[in-house]
Design a protein around this motif. Structure first.
Motif, mmCIF file in Angstrom:
data_model
loop_
_atom_site.group_PDB
_atom_site.id
_atom_site.type_symbol
_atom_site.label_atom_id
_atom_site.label_comp_id
_atom_site.label_asym_id
_atom_site.label_seq_id
_atom_site.Cartn_x
_atom_site.Cartn_y
_atom_site.Cartn_z
ATOM 1 N N ASP A 232 22.045 23.383 72.135
ATOM 2 C CA ASP A 232 23.337 23.917 71.692
ATOM 3 C C ASP A 232 24.248 23.986 72.911
ATOM 4 N N GLN A 233 25.136 23.025 73.044
ATOM 5 C CA GLN A 233 26.023 23.012 74.213
ATOM 6 C C GLN A 233 27.360 22.425 73.803
ATOM 7 N N PRO A 234 28.443 22.865 74.453
ATOM 8 C CA PRO A 234 28.508 23.842 75.540
ATOM 9 C C PRO A 234 28.288 25.260 75.049
ATOM 10 N N ALA A 235 28.253 26.225 75.970
ATOM 11 C CA ALA A 235 28.036 27.622 75.605
ATOM 12 C C ALA A 235 29.061 28.050 74.565
ATOM 13 N N GLY A 236 28.563 28.641 73.488
ATOM 14 C CA GLY A 236 29.411 29.018 72.361
ATOM 15 C C GLY A 236 29.099 28.227 71.114
ATOM 16 N N CYS A 237 28.419 27.075 71.293
ATOM 17 C CA CYS A 237 27.982 26.280 70.148
ATOM 18 C C CYS A 237 26.640 26.800 69.646
ATOM 19 N N GLY A 238 26.465 26.773 68.332
ATOM 20 C CA GLY A 238 25.195 27.210 67.767
ATOM 21 C C GLY A 238 24.858 28.626 68.174
ATOM 22 N N PHE A 239 23.661 28.825 68.719
ATOM 23 C CA PHE A 239 23.237 30.154 69.174
ATOM 24 C C PHE A 239 23.420 30.326 70.685
ATOM 25 N N THR B 98 23.895 38.737 71.136
ATOM 26 C CA THR B 98 24.543 37.625 71.840
ATOM 27 C C THR B 98 25.468 36.834 70.931
ATOM 28 N N LYS B 99 25.114 36.739 69.635
ATOM 29 C CA LYS B 99 25.936 36.001 68.686
ATOM 30 C C LYS B 99 26.127 36.861 67.445
ATOM 31 N N THR B 100 27.386 37.137 67.110
ATOM 32 C CA THR B 100 27.643 37.936 65.915
ATOM 33 C C THR B 100 27.630 37.085 64.662
ATOM 34 N N GLU B 101 27.920 35.783 64.802
ATOM 35 C CA GLU B 101 27.917 34.888 63.652
ATOM 36 C C GLU B 101 27.649 33.462 64.112
ATOM 37 N N TRP B 102 26.741 32.791 63.416
ATOM 38 C CA TRP B 102 26.506 31.376 63.652
ATOM 39 C C TRP B 102 27.489 30.587 62.814
ATOM 40 N N VAL B 103 28.178 29.628 63.423
ATOM 41 C CA VAL B 103 29.105 28.779 62.682
ATOM 42 C C VAL B 103 28.761 27.328 62.956
ATOM 43 N N ARG B 104 28.919 26.503 61.963
ATOM 44 C CA ARG B 104 28.578 25.089 62.105
ATOM 45 C C ARG B 104 29.521 24.392 63.071
ATOM 46 N N CYS B 105 30.806 24.739 63.021
ATOM 47 C CA CYS B 105 31.800 24.126 63.906
ATOM 48 C C CYS B 105 32.589 25.233 64.594
ATOM 49 N N ASN B 106 32.443 25.346 65.900
ATOM 50 C CA ASN B 106 33.182 26.335 66.677
ATOM 51 C C ASN B 106 34.579 25.781 66.957
ATOM 52 N N LYS B 107 35.584 26.353 66.305
ATOM 53 C CA LYS B 107 36.943 25.824 66.375
ATOM 54 C C LYS B 107 37.560 25.950 67.764
#
Length: 387
Positions: A41-48, A256-265
């Motif tokens: 999951d990269q860059p940081a902020g993608c996935g978990f 660390t993650k409040t919500e997993w999103v498929r596409c980080n806008k």
């Protein structure tokens, strides 16, 4: 994206799942049948993935590649039993702007004596964005070839826009007039796979359907079965990945993650019209990296779903041809279970080899559409067998 559910060991049982209670089944076409896979999951902020400071979320194509290279070095130091394994770097879609940089970094690091030495053998890219102008411009020609635009409209648009449909002068009335007609012709086409239904904004937002739910044990909620749209399949991943029990099983660090999103806008790239918050798109093209790698002892597998209009095969074939490689085996069909699965051509340059394939009927995220064919392809390629 949710690539692990296309090529990983498990996938969703769509026929027997509800929106708030998806079930998993073994994936008969998992790439883990032929390879060990690290999903990053990269860059940081993608996935978990996450960063410890706000500043650390600011990244770019080149920084993302460097951090991935650093991660691989550290991972192999911690898992030395994999050091002798052949290493291939793979990516889909926008990762075509990052993977060649990672591969170049690995070769450069090996030559500089960085520890540990990596057993890099090559790379694989699926429908890769490679040149941000050329790949997107190829959509107009592709749409014409697929009978989505008339010859008359295509020739007029090509002439009036001078074969450049991205950086258009708003005062150029002839070009902008043609492009308005083009947009009207294509506005209801699903670019990811042009034969599939276009859902537009009619599909309910998944977060509105699952808001407030913290468990998969609620009463089943189903999505409408007709008309079917591919986006429906993605909602199961949203629900599954945001379930607390699932996150605990995956050892996701709490908080660390409040919500997993498929596409980080905040990282979204819209072909020159992006207002990305945390990402700098500083690599306009990676063709130069591909060209540099032709001087390495390296293998490349480049694949295109022939029904993808996000990154059409025409643009991919154009930059491959610009490398001026020697054709080793000319254009021919390749088969799975006796049926044509697509077409392939192979090239060489000293110790470098490139295999290019189309996959018949596949869309943008190829293995999602044709899993059997993609598994057969990589199984043969990894084994140095003809496709």
């Amino acid at each position: 994206m949710v690539l692990p559910f296309f090529v990983g060991p498990f996938t969703f049982n769509y026929a027997d799942s509800y929106l708030n209670k998806p079930t998993l089944v073994l994936n008969p076409y998992s790439w883990t049948k032929v390879a060990n896979i690290i999903f990053i999951d990269q860059p940081a902020g993608c996935g978990f993935s996450y960063a410890k400071t706000p500043e650390a979320y600011n990244t770019s194509d080149t920084i993302s590649a460097t951090l991935t290279y650093d991660f691989l070095r550290k991972w192999l130091m911690d898992h030395p039993k994999f050091l002798d394994n052949p290493l291939y770097i793979c990516g889909v879609s926008y990762m075509g702007m990052v993977v060649p940089i990672i591969v170049q970094d690995i070769y450069d690091g090996n030559e500089a004596g960085n520890e540990p030495p990596m057993n890099i053998q090559g790379y694989m890219l699926v429908n890769p964005l490679t040149d941000k102008n050329s790949d997107v411009n190829s959509r107009i020609k592709y749409a014409n070839r697929m009978a989505l635009l008339s010859d008359e409209l295509y020739e007029s648009t090509k002439a009036n826009c001078r074969d450049n449909y991205i950086q258009v002068d708003p005062d150029d009335r002839l070009c902008t007039s043609d492009l308005r007609v083009v947009d009207k012709c294509l506005e209801n086409i699903y670019f990811q796979q042009i034969l599939e239904p276009f859902c537009g904004t009619t599909v309910a937002e998944p977060n509105l359907l699952i808001r407030g739910r913290s468990s998969l044990e609620e009463n089943p909620i189903d999505l409408p079965r007709e008309p079917w749209c591919r986006e429906h399949n993605y909602y199961y991943a949203d629900v599954w990945a945001n379930d607390i029990a699932v996150q605990n099983a995956l050892h996701i660090l709490e908080g660390t993650k409040t919500e997993w999103v498929r596409c980080n806008k905040t990282f979204e790239y819209s072909f020159g019209r992006s207002a990305a918050i945390s990402y700098t798109f500083n690599a306009p093209s990676t063709v130069g990296y591909h060209r540099s790698l032709t001087y390495k002892n390296c293998r490349a597998l480049i694949t295109s779903g022939d029904h993808d209009m996000v990154v059409p095969h025409l643009g991919t074939e154009k930059w491959i041809n610009s490398l001026n490689l020697t054709v080793e085996s000319g254009w021919k069909p390749w088969f799975v279970e006796g049926q044509v699965a697509g077409y392939t051509v192979s090239y060489t340059h000293n110790n470098y080899s490139l295999t290019y394939t189309t996959v018949k009927g596949a869309g943008h995220t190829g293995p999602e559409y044709k899993p059997k064919e993609y598994l057969a392809m990589i199984d043969r390629w990894f084994a140095y067998s003809p496709l």
